[in-house]
Design a protein around this motif. Structure first.
Motif, PDB file in Angstrom:
ATOM      1  N   VAL A 188       3.505  -3.245   7.015  1.00  0.00           N
ATOM      2  CA  VAL A 188       4.882  -3.170   6.539  1.00  0.00           C
ATOM      3  C   VAL A 188       4.925  -3.577   5.073  1.00  0.00           C
ATOM      4  N   ARG A 189       5.455  -2.695   4.248  1.00  0.00           N
ATOM      5  CA  ARG A 189       5.500  -2.963   2.806  1.00  0.00           C
ATOM      6  C   ARG A 189       6.754  -3.775   2.460  1.00  0.00           C
ATOM      7  N   HIS A 190       6.577  -4.791   1.641  1.00  0.00           N
ATOM      8  CA  HIS A 190       7.701  -5.612   1.202  1.00  0.00           C
ATOM      9  C   HIS A 190       8.215  -5.056  -0.133  1.00  0.00           C
ATOM     10  N   ILE A 191       8.885  -3.904  -0.025  1.00  0.00           N
ATOM     11  CA  ILE A 191       9.314  -3.187  -1.215  1.00  0.00           C
ATOM     12  C   ILE A 191      10.371  -3.949  -2.002  1.00  0.00           C
ATOM     13  N   LYS A 192      11.131  -4.812  -1.315  1.00  0.00           N
ATOM     14  CA  LYS A 192      12.156  -5.580  -2.044  1.00  0.00           C
ATOM     15  C   LYS A 192      11.522  -6.469  -3.107  1.00  0.00           C
ATOM     16  N   ASP A 193      10.227  -6.775  -2.961  1.00  0.00           N
ATOM     17  CA  ASP A 193       9.518  -7.559  -3.984  1.00  0.00           C
ATOM     18  C   ASP A 193       9.117  -6.692  -5.171  1.00  0.00           C
ATOM     19  N   GLY A 194       9.170  -5.367  -4.994  1.00  0.00           N
ATOM     20  CA  GLY A 194       8.702  -4.438  -6.008  1.00  0.00           C
ATOM     21  C   GLY A 194       7.452  -3.723  -5.534  1.00  0.00           C
ATOM     22  N   PHE A 195       7.252  -2.487  -5.959  1.00  0.00           N
ATOM     23  CA  PHE A 195       6.108  -1.700  -5.492  1.00  0.00           C
ATOM     24  C   PHE A 195       4.778  -2.296  -5.964  1.00  0.00           C
ATOM     25  N   VAL A 196       4.689  -2.610  -7.243  1.00  0.00           N
ATOM     26  CA  VAL A 196       3.459  -3.199  -7.771  1.00  0.00           C
ATOM     27  C   VAL A 196       3.242  -4.582  -7.172  1.00  0.00           C
ATOM     28  N   GLU A 197       4.326  -5.350  -7.083  1.00  0.00           N
ATOM     29  CA  GLU A 197       4.231  -6.703  -6.542  1.00  0.00           C
ATOM     30  C   GLU A 197       3.775  -6.688  -5.078  1.00  0.00           C
ATOM     31  N   ASN A 198       4.250  -5.718  -4.306  1.00  0.00           N
ATOM     32  CA  ASN A 198       3.822  -5.602  -2.909  1.00  0.00           C
ATOM     33  C   ASN A 198       2.320  -5.349  -2.828  1.00  0.00           C
ATOM     34  N   PHE A 222      -9.003  -7.245  12.003  1.00  0.00           N
ATOM     35  CA  PHE A 222      -8.677  -5.920  12.537  1.00  0.00           C
ATOM     36  C   PHE A 222      -7.927  -5.154  11.455  1.00  0.00           C
ATOM     37  N   PRO A 223      -8.393  -3.940  11.105  1.00  0.00           N
ATOM     38  CA  PRO A 223      -7.851  -3.230   9.933  1.00  0.00           C
ATOM     39  C   PRO A 223      -6.561  -2.447  10.199  1.00  0.00           C
ATOM     40  N   ALA A 224      -5.524  -3.110  10.677  1.00  0.00           N
ATOM     41  CA  ALA A 224      -4.242  -2.437  10.923  1.00  0.00           C
ATOM     42  C   ALA A 224      -3.675  -1.867   9.626  1.00  0.00           C
ATOM     43  N   TYR A 225      -3.746  -2.641   8.564  1.00  0.00           N
ATOM     44  CA  TYR A 225      -3.224  -2.190   7.270  1.00  0.00           C
ATOM     45  C   TYR A 225      -3.946  -0.920   6.805  1.00  0.00           C
ATOM     46  N   GLU A 226      -5.268  -0.939   6.922  1.00  0.00           N
ATOM     47  CA  GLU A 226      -6.055   0.205   6.463  1.00  0.00           C
ATOM     48  C   GLU A 226      -5.810   1.443   7.327  1.00  0.00           C
TER      49      GLU A 226
END
Length: 315
Positions: A188-198, A222-226
């Motif tokens: 899950v991307r924390h876009i509210k922090d900013g794209f680069v910051e995430n 476990f590579p869930a993110y990947e």
């Protein structure tokens, strides 16, 4: 023709079966995987203090549970008539300090018992970006919609994330030195922090986790993110907010997860549990028909057979 890059996965040497005790702690991603364990009737505990995103909040959770350090009424802040803890999610708030204290101490006692029995612990890190409460001078687990002026936002360095994880493992070992600990990073991307910051945040989490895992014989990754970033590179795998993985993506990750962690026997039993669950969800046109009554009788027979093999299962 190959149209998808695949993350190589190998079965674990310590698989999960229906006798296993599973604890899941961390971001909302563990709630998704935990819901799968719930559906298939495994024995699991999900986020006793609610969703925790930051490695510092997760480290404090395990330390507090291991020490059985109970909450006091003075530990709570009153916000719009609700008493909240900076170490727990808002869902564990209450309308009095006494009720909030009792609620969290009950959760603490349950987590203490479960941590002692756990065979597998899964920890999902959500973000390295945290909010430090200016008065209490600590990274909070949840801001509880308190005005942002009361916090300072900061990005934990790789070394700081690693230090939090290095506190987490001894806290677990204090109560349970046999459980395997698997870290994941939430897709899950924390876009509210900013794209680069995430991206910086996720990079810090990944680097710190691997540094810890490489030096431990009890910690794994476990590579869930990947899997989401590399195998599911399409917005059709996201909810309408274009940030959270949708049900299809969760199912995909679960299939990868079970290929690594479930024993062959657990997979076979899981299939039979799913058959019963689908039967229980069935809605007949005529509930009083002979055909439906026969269906219900067969379903009860399947449940009885499963309960003989797995005594803890309840439908």
């Amino acid at each position: 023709m190959q149209l998808q890059t695949k993350i190589p996965l190998q079965p674990t040497a310590n698989p999960i079966d229906y006798d296993s005790q599973i604890m899941l702690v961390g971001s909302c991603f563990v709630e998704n995987i935990g819901a799968k364990f719930e559906y298939y009737k495994f024995r699991n505990t999900i986020n006793p203090f609610g969703i925790l995103f930051h490695p510092e909040a997760i480290a404090r959770f395990f330390e507090q549970v291991a020490e059985r350090r109970e909450f006091k009424e003075r530990d709570f802040e009153e916000i719009n008539g609700n008493f909240v803890s900076f170490d727990a999610h808002s869902k564990l708030s209450a309308t009095s300090a006494k009720a909030a204290t009792e609620q969290l101490n009950t959760a603490l006692a349950g987590a203490y018992d479960q941590l002692q029995k756990a065979t597998h612990i899964f920890i999902t890190l959500g973000t390295a970006s945290g909010y430090r409460h200016k008065v209490q001078d600590k990274i909070v687990a949840n801001c509880h919609k308190i005005p942002q002026r009361e916090f300072e936002k900061e990005l934990a360095s790789v070394a700081e994330v690693e230090a939090a994880l290095q506190r987490t493992l001894p806290a677990i070992a204090k109560l349970n030195s046999n459980a395997s600990v698997t870290f994941t990073v939430s897709p899950v991307r924390h876009i509210k922090d900013g794209f680069v910051e995430n991206q910086r945040s996720k990079a810090h989490l990944i680097a710190a986790v691997h540094s810890v895992v490489e030096r431990s014989d009890r910690a794994f990754y476990f590579p869930a993110y990947e899997i989401v970033m590399d195998e599911l590179r399409d917005y059709r795998f996201y909810d309408r907010d274009l940030i959270h993985p949708n049900a299809l993506a969760v199912d995909y990750i679960w299939e990868a997860f079970e290929s690594v962690y479930l024993s062959p026997q657990a997979k076979e039993l899981k299939g039979r549990v799913e058959e019963v669950q689908r039967g229980l969800e069935h809605r007949p046109f005529n509930p009083n028909s002979d055909q439906h009554q026969q269906f219900l009788e067969k379903l009860q027979q399947k449940i009885a057979r499963l309960q003989r093999e797995i005594p803890h299962i309840q439908f």
